[in-house]
Design a protein around this motif. Structure first.
Motif, PDB file in Angstrom:
ATOM      1  N   CYS A 215       0.323 -75.328  53.635  1.00 50.03           N
ATOM      2  CA  CYS A 215      -1.061 -75.779  53.488  1.00 50.03           C
ATOM      3  C   CYS A 215      -1.302 -77.060  54.284  1.00 50.03           C
ATOM      4  N   CYS A 216      -2.587 -77.426  54.387  1.00 51.76           N
ATOM      5  CA  CYS A 216      -2.960 -78.641  55.105  1.00 51.76           C
ATOM      6  C   CYS A 216      -2.431 -79.856  54.330  1.00 51.76           C
ATOM      7  N   PRO A 217      -1.752 -80.820  55.008  1.00 48.67           N
ATOM      8  CA  PRO A 217      -1.224 -81.972  54.277  1.00 48.67           C
ATOM      9  C   PRO A 217      -2.311 -82.882  53.705  1.00 48.67           C
ATOM     10  N   TYR A 218      -3.542 -82.755  54.207  1.00 54.93           N
ATOM     11  CA  TYR A 218      -4.634 -83.630  53.751  1.00 54.93           C
ATOM     12  C   TYR A 218      -5.466 -82.993  52.644  1.00 54.93           C
ATOM     13  N   CYS A 219      -6.033 -81.783  52.952  1.00 55.24           N
ATOM     14  CA  CYS A 219      -6.956 -81.200  51.972  1.00 55.24           C
ATOM     15  C   CYS A 219      -6.320 -80.090  51.142  1.00 55.24           C
ATOM     16  N   LYS A 220      -5.039 -79.764  51.460  1.00 56.81           N
ATOM     17  CA  LYS A 220      -4.264 -78.767  50.704  1.00 56.81           C
ATOM     18  C   LYS A 220      -4.814 -77.335  50.831  1.00 56.81           C
ATOM     19  N   THR A 221      -5.702 -77.129  51.802  1.00 57.34           N
ATOM     20  CA  THR A 221      -6.166 -75.769  52.061  1.00 57.34           C
ATOM     21  C   THR A 221      -4.994 -74.919  52.529  1.00 57.34           C
ATOM     22  N   LYS A 222      -4.896 -73.718  51.962  1.00 53.27           N
ATOM     23  CA  LYS A 222      -3.769 -72.856  52.317  1.00 53.27           C
ATOM     24  C   LYS A 222      -3.939 -72.331  53.742  1.00 53.27           C
ATOM     25  N   PHE A 223      -2.845 -72.368  54.498  1.00 56.01           N
ATOM     26  CA  PHE A 223      -2.897 -71.891  55.895  1.00 56.01           C
ATOM     27  C   PHE A 223      -2.625 -70.401  55.972  1.00 56.01           C
ATOM     28  N   ILE A 224      -3.384 -69.723  56.812  1.00 56.08           N
ATOM     29  CA  ILE A 224      -3.065 -68.341  57.164  1.00 56.08           C
ATOM     30  C   ILE A 224      -2.512 -68.405  58.574  1.00 56.08           C
ATOM     31  N   HIS A 225      -1.247 -67.972  58.751  1.00 57.46           N
ATOM     32  CA  HIS A 225      -0.680 -68.002  60.106  1.00 57.46           C
ATOM     33  C   HIS A 225       0.166 -66.791  60.375  1.00 57.46           C
TER      34      HIS A 225
END
Ligand code: ZN
Length: 225
Positions: A215-225
Motif C-alpha cells: 500500500c501507499c506509505p502515506y495514505c495507506k491506499t492498497k496498490f494494484i500492481h
C-alpha cells in the motif's frame, strides 16, 4: 477483510460493516426477510467468500440458495426470501481505497532511460575531448622524428588547437544545459511518479521495489500492481 451485511432496523436500509467502519446504502426498501445480521462477505485480494450468518437466513447466488460460497463480483447476489438484490457498488463504501499503480512502470522506465541517456552523452563527450591530447602527442612525436622539418606536425598542432577550442566552447555551453536537463527530468519524474490516490511522490525507487509495498506509505491506499 470481513464485511457483515444486514438490514438496519430503524431505516430499512442495508448496513455494511467492516470493523469500525459502517455504512448504510441509499435505498430504504430492504424487506424484513433480510435479517440485521444476514451474511458476511470475506474479501481477500481477488477471492470473495460469502457466508450466511444464521441458518434461518436465505441468500441466493445466481438464483441458487447458498450457505457459503466463493463468489465473484459478476455474480447476482440476493438476500432473503424476497430476493433483495445486492448492489456490489455498495461494497466500495466500506472497502479501503485501491490504486492501480501499473502505469508507474512506464514512468520509471522512461526516467531511467533518459537518465542513462544523459550520462552516456556526458561520457561520450569527455571521450571525444581526450582526442585533442592524442593529436598533440602525435604532432610532438612527428616533429621529433623529422627534426622539425615536416610541415605536418604544424598542421596537427593547428587541428589540436582548433578541436580544443571547439570542445571548450561546447563544454562551456553544456555546463548549464546538462544540469538543466537533469533538473527538468527530475522535476517531471517527481510530478509523475506519485500515488494515484493521494498524489505524493513515491521516492527514487524502481517500480519493482515499489511493488514490494502492498500500500501507499502515506495514505495507506492498497496498490494494484
Ligand atoms: Zn497515497
Amino acid at each position: 477483510m470481513k464485511i457483515q451485511i444486514g438490514r438496519d432496523l430503524s431505516t430499512s436500509k442495508l448496513r455494511l460493516t467492516n470493523g469500525e467502519k459502517s455504512v448504510l446504502t441509499d435505498r430504504a426498501d430492504v424487506p424484513s426477510t433480510v435479517s440485521p445480521e444476514h451474511c458476511e462477505i470475506d474479501v481477500e485480494d481477488n477471492c470473495i467468500k460469502l457466508r450466511n450468518l444464521d441458518i434461518n437466513n436465505y441468500t441466493y447466488v445466481n438464483g441458487q440458495a447458498v450457505e457459503a460460497k466463493t463468489i465473484q463480483k459478476t455474480d447476482k447476489v440476493e438476500f432473503g426470501s424476497d430476493h433483495y438484490l445486492f448492489d456490489w457498488k455498495s461494497l466500495d463504501g466500506v472497502l479501503p481505497p485501491m490504486a492501480d499503480i501499473r502505469p508507474l512502470r512506464n514512468v520509471w522506465d522512461s526516467y531511467e532511460q533518459q537518465n542513462i541517456g544523459l550520462q552516456i552523452d556526458e561520457r561520450r563527450f569527455n571521450t571525444l575531448r581526450s582526442i585533442t591530447g592524442l593529436i598533440t602527442m602525435v604532432a610532438i612525436a612527428l616533429s621529433i622524428a623529422t627534426g622539425g622539418k615536416s610541415p605536418w606536425y604544424l598542421l596537427l598542432y593547428g587541428v589540436a588547437i582548433t578541436a580544443s577550442l571547439v570542445f571548450f566552447v561546447k563544454a562551456y555551453r553544456d555546463a548549464a544545459k546538462i544540469p538543466q536537463k537533469r533538473q527538468e527530468l527530475t522535476k517531471k519524474f517527481q510530478h509523475d511518479y506519485v500515488c494515484p490516490h493521494c498524489g505524493r511522490f513515491l521516492g527514487n525507487q524502481s517500480y519493482d521495489i515499489l511493488t514490494q509495498n502492498t500500500c501507499c506509505p502515506y495514505c495507506k491506499t492498497k496498490f494494484i500492481h
